[in-house]
Write an enzyme that holds these catalytic residues in place. Structure first.
Site, short mmCIF file in Angstrom:
data_model
loop_
_atom_site.label_atom_id
_atom_site.label_comp_id
_atom_site.label_asym_id
_atom_site.label_seq_id
_atom_site.Cartn_x
_atom_site.Cartn_y
_atom_site.Cartn_z
N SER A 76 79.22 49.82 2.86
CA SER A 76 78.25 50.30 3.87
C SER A 76 77.05 49.13 3.72
O SER A 76 77.66 47.89 3.99
CB SER A 76 77.71 51.64 3.33
N HIS A 87 80.38 50.67 7.38
CA HIS A 87 79.62 51.54 8.41
C HIS A 87 78.97 50.58 9.27
O HIS A 87 78.34 49.48 8.90
CB HIS A 87 78.69 52.28 7.54
N ASP A 143 79.77 58.15 1.11
CA ASP A 143 81.17 58.18 1.93
C ASP A 143 82.17 57.56 0.89
O ASP A 143 82.01 56.55 0.47
CB ASP A 143 80.68 57.67 3.21
#
Lengths: 202, 275
Positions: free
Chosen positions: A12, A39, A132
């Site tokens: 991310s 992401h 996540d």
């Protein structure tokens, strides 16, 4: 000895730099396919794949739907779609709602890949600012695969590695600079499998 | 056999049963996504396994309806992919305007976000009253919701941004009325849309369309079902008509691809050739 069949990576914030470094060190003939969820903004376009492809020896592309997964290729999840692996080894995309506020979501990729590749899967969690991927690494371990986590002290943003380490027992916790070498030795036949991690956070 | 493979067997058995009992056929849906959706439904249900759920699912239509909604619902946004709507506005509408009246089929419209986006676009480009849009979906409950044209107010900020990026020429707030936590879309957006049930797995084509939109629906289908859908769309489209797919869907390597030209590279807007 288990032979690995694929690498999945979740990353991310801080991901651009991390992927440049990691993918930049993989050889053009890396023997496994590499599937990545980073992401990214829904409107980002495919600039990321092009950028990395220009910088890296290994072929990097944005994943297309119904594309066969082949070795020596890095597939990036497209912005605003989840990336999944089908049982026949093809990729599929989904526009289902975000998972853990993310689309693409690391969990979605990892869980589907764990079901397909089982103990042939290497899951990697890199720098990131959320949790996540923590369900995804559990799924990988449950299906017999191995989990590699970037050392939180080494990560630009440590939350995602920390969440993964809290969720499961990682097989290897390493600094980013050592990650490519580890993946290569794992992919090269499994000689480095288990017990050779440089540090243990478990 | 691993626990995961066992779940796959249960899912195959369940889908077979549902097809035989209710006629809804999900066997040609791509495995990974349908498994994810089914697993989510199971987690929220009182059942431990699909085998356990199956007995009641085959006997209780109401329970089946809840499952159906779980596995068919396609979520989308108003003006999802603003660049797509901008291309429509700048490159496609000028062609459509040359017709006195156009017919549009929006297949897999779900709760109507993109159908209403299209209506806004057409109305702004001076085509109000000169088109009919058939917006179809497999799920009648979601169609009823679409026909109401009510959206959560919390989404409007995002939709407004999308609308502006897509080249919208008016104030997005003029298209809805806020009431409590909901946004009620203007009645004039609804009057040229016909919402109707249609199952891409089993039903026939719609005749003589100038445009077919089916975005991010076929990504959930296996190759054979994709081909079936594309044949349906091809048979529905007039020569010179437009087929609009999701940004990650392509006609490359498709049987019918030879009869179509992509209007702008990467737009996934394809024009059917004449003859």
């Amino acid at each position: 000895m288990a032979k690995f069949r694929a690498v999945v990576i979740g990353v991310s914030s801080g991901g651009v730099q991390a992927l440049k470094l990691l993918l930049g060190e993989l050889p053009a003939d890396f023997p496994l396919p590499v599937l990545i969820v980073q992401h990214i903004s829904p409107d980002a376009g495919n600039g990321m794949a092009k950028l990395l492809n220009n910088l890296c020896a290994i072929h990097v592309k944005e994943a297309d739907e119904q594309e066969p997964v082949v070795p020596a290729t890095v597939y990036l999840a497209p912005p605003n779609y989840h990336l999944l692996v089908e049982r026949d080894g093809f990729l599929s995309l989904s526009a289902d709602p975000p998972v853990s506020f993310a689309r693409p979501s690391v969990d979605v990729l990892f869980e589907s890949a764990a079901a397909v590749f089982g103990e042939g899967l290497i899951g990697v969690i890199l720098t990131g600012a959320n949790y996540d991927g923590s369900r995804g690494v559990q799924a990988i371990k449950q299906n017999g695969g191995i989990v590699v986590v970037q050392d939180p002290d080494d990560a630009e943003t440590p939350q995602m590695p920390l969440a993964a380490l809290a969720a499961t027992e990682a097989d290897h916790v390493v600094a980013l600079a050592d990650m490519a070498a580890l993946l290569q030795s794992l992919a090269g036949g499994g000689a480095a499998r288990r017990g050779r991690s440089t540090t243990s956070h478990a | 056999m691993t626990a995961d493979e066992l779940v796959d067997v249960e899912i195959r058995l369940l889908l077979e049963g549902l097809q035989q009992v209710y006629g809804y056929d999900f066997r040609d849906y791509a495995d990974a996504s349908i498994k994810r959706r089914l697993t989510q439904w199971l987690a929220e249900s009182p059942f431990e396994t699909f085998s356990q759920a199956q007995s009641r699912l085959l006997r209780e239509p109401e329970l089946f309806v809840s499952l159906l909604q779980g596995i068919t619902v396609n979520v989308t946004d108003m003006f999802r992919d603003p660049s797509f709507f901008r291309t429509l506005r700048e490159q496609v509408i000028p062609f459509l305007k040359t017709y006195p009246f156009v017919k549009i089929w929006h297949a897999g419209c779900a709760s109507g976000e993109e159908a209403y986006s299209m209506a806004i676009l057409l109305n702004e480009e001076g085509m109000a009253g000169r088109y009919r849009m058939y917006a179809t979906d497999i799920d009648e409950a979601v169609l009823a919701k679409a026909a109401q044209g009510v959206m959560p107010i919390t989404e409007m900020q995002r939709y407004t941004r999308n609308y502006q990026k897509s080249g919208g020429t008016a104030s997005f707030a003029d298209y809805y009325t806020a009431r409590y936590d909901r946004a009620i879309l203007a009645a004039n957006l609804k009057k040229d849309i016909v919402f109707a049930p249609h199952n891409l797995v089993a039903d026939a084509e719609f005749g003589e369309m100038n445009m077919v939109l089916c975005r991010n629906v076929m990504i959930y289908f296996k190759p054979a079902l994709k081909e079936r859908c594309l044949r349906l769309f091809d048979n529905s489209l007039l020569p010179g008509g437009f087929l609009c797919l999701g940004l990650k869907e392509t006609l490359e390597r498709r049987k019918m691809g030879d009869h179509y030209d992509e209007l702008v590279p990467g737009s996934r807007i394809y024009r059917k050739r004449y003859g």
